[in-house]
Design an enzyme around this catalytic site. Structure first.
Site, PDB file in Angstrom:
ATOM      1  N   VAL A  20       0.873  -1.273  -0.111  1.00  0.00           N
ATOM      2  CA  VAL A  20       0.055   0.208  -0.028  1.00  0.00           C
ATOM      3  C   VAL A  20       1.017   1.315   0.032  1.00  0.00           C
ATOM      4  CG1 VAL A  20      -1.627   1.486   1.623  1.00  0.00           C
ATOM      5  CG2 VAL A  20      -2.111  -0.922   1.100  1.00  0.00           C
ATOM      6  N   ASP A  21       1.944   1.186   0.737  1.00  0.00           N
ATOM      7  CA  ASP A  21       2.825   2.283   1.009  1.00  0.00           C
ATOM      8  C   ASP A  21       3.283   2.750  -0.426  1.00  0.00           C
ATOM      9  OD1 ASP A  21       4.197   4.135   2.383  1.00  0.00           O
ATOM     10  OD2 ASP A  21       5.541   2.865   3.334  1.00  0.00           O
ATOM     11  N   GLY A  71      -0.172  -7.653   4.755  1.00  0.00           N
ATOM     12  CA  GLY A  71       0.653  -7.876   3.846  1.00  0.00           C
ATOM     13  C   GLY A  71       2.022  -8.285   4.113  1.00  0.00           C
TER      14      GLY A  71
HETATM   15  P1  ADP Z   1       1.789  -4.115   5.892  1.00  0.00           P
HETATM   16  O1  ADP Z   1       3.186  -3.821   5.694  1.00  0.00           O
HETATM   17  O2  ADP Z   1       1.096  -3.475   7.010  1.00  0.00           O
HETATM   18  O3  ADP Z   1       1.370  -5.645   5.986  1.00  0.00           O
HETATM   19  P2  ADP Z   1       1.087  -4.078   3.084  1.00  0.00           P
HETATM   20  O4  ADP Z   1       0.886  -2.713   2.181  1.00  0.00           O
HETATM   21  O5  ADP Z   1       1.969  -5.074   2.843  1.00  0.00           O
HETATM   22  O6  ADP Z   1       1.059  -3.608   4.593  1.00  0.00           O
HETATM   23  O7  ADP Z   1      -0.519  -4.802   2.970  1.00  0.00           O
HETATM   24  C1  ADP Z   1      -1.682  -4.485   3.762  1.00  0.00           C
HETATM   25  C2  ADP Z   1      -2.663  -5.113   2.903  1.00  0.00           C
HETATM   26  O8  ADP Z   1      -3.008  -4.347   1.673  1.00  0.00           O
HETATM   27  C3  ADP Z   1      -2.459  -6.539   2.180  1.00  0.00           C
HETATM   28  O9  ADP Z   1      -3.633  -7.258   2.425  1.00  0.00           O
HETATM   29  C4  ADP Z   1      -2.348  -6.229   0.569  1.00  0.00           C
HETATM   30  O10 ADP Z   1      -2.858  -7.328  -0.184  1.00  0.00           O
HETATM   31  C5  ADP Z   1      -3.014  -5.140   0.450  1.00  0.00           C
HETATM   32  N1  ADP Z   1      -2.733  -4.231  -0.478  1.00  0.00           N
HETATM   33  C6  ADP Z   1      -1.678  -4.126  -1.154  1.00  0.00           C
HETATM   34  N2  ADP Z   1      -1.638  -3.007  -2.185  1.00  0.00           N
HETATM   35  C7  ADP Z   1      -2.792  -2.616  -1.946  1.00  0.00           C
HETATM   36  C8  ADP Z   1      -3.671  -1.381  -2.639  1.00  0.00           C
HETATM   37  N3  ADP Z   1      -3.053  -0.665  -3.689  1.00  0.00           N
HETATM   38  N4  ADP Z   1      -4.872  -1.209  -2.309  1.00  0.00           N
HETATM   39  C9  ADP Z   1      -5.548  -2.033  -1.418  1.00  0.00           C
HETATM   40  N5  ADP Z   1      -4.759  -3.072  -0.831  1.00  0.00           N
HETATM   41  C10 ADP Z   1      -3.452  -3.237  -1.057  1.00  0.00           C
END
Ligand code: ADP
Length: 171
Positions: free
Chosen positions: A34-35, A125
């Protein structure tokens, strides 16, 4: 909680809401998931705002469980609320920290005067939190908050499985 809870399967960077929550890491300087998507889609303004936070209030980074807002740059949203989820641990219960992410992000959204807020499934994630437990904590925590002024809380999940799991948690 009087806000309506909504579930959508999609990309959190495309949500037309007042505030989008970022599953950030404590450096605030970007990462994967997401970041990475938020910084890519929102452009350099968000990173500049995060750097400014590192240079002022958060010299050592944003602690796990806390939240801080910046501009949303080129995203359709007006604000990004960065929060740092805990990494999943099999030996230590970090549920309170995950709940704190939802609570502090909502509190920040209220302070900003936001009416609509989109959350990703924080920590599920790269940080490895089991999806069903993460969904349960997300739903339970936002339901327990008063969140005055918030009309809609939108959970935005990426894939079908996450959609099913969140749908069950929302029942
Ligand atoms: P963390 O490091 O907190 O685990 P992540 O970004 O790796 O955060 O993942 C958090 C969740 O968001 C996961 O379930 C992942 O599948 C989901 N995810 C990843 N990219 C996106 C996006 N662009 N929009 C919505 N959800 C997403």
């Amino acid at each position: 909680m009087s806000a309506r809870l909504v579930l959508v399967q999609g990309d959190i960077t495309r949500q037309d809401v007042d505030a989008v929550v970022n599953a950030a890491n404590s450096s605030l300087l970007g990462g994967g998931g997401v970041d990475g998507a938020i910084h890519r889609a929102g452009g350099p303004e968000i990173l500049a705002a995060c750097r400014a936070l590192r240079a002022s209030h958060y010299g050592r980074g944003l602690p796990t469980g806390q939240a801080v807002a910046t501009t949303a740059g080129r995203l359709p949203a007006r604000h990004v609320i960065h929060t740092v989820g805990p990494r999943w641990s099999a030996t230590e219960d970090r549920s309170d920290l995950l709940a704190s992410c939802y609570r502090e992000s909502l509190r920040t959204a209220v302070e900003l005067g936001a009416r609509t807020v989109a959350f990703p499934a924080i920590s599920t994630g790269i940080y490895g939190w089991p999806l069903d437990d993460g969904a349960r904590i997300a739903v339970r925590t936002v339901r327990a908050e008063a969140a005055p002024g918030i009309e809609e809380i939108r959970f935005v999940v990426f894939d079908e499985r996450a959609h099913e799991v969140f749908a069950r948690a929302l029942k």
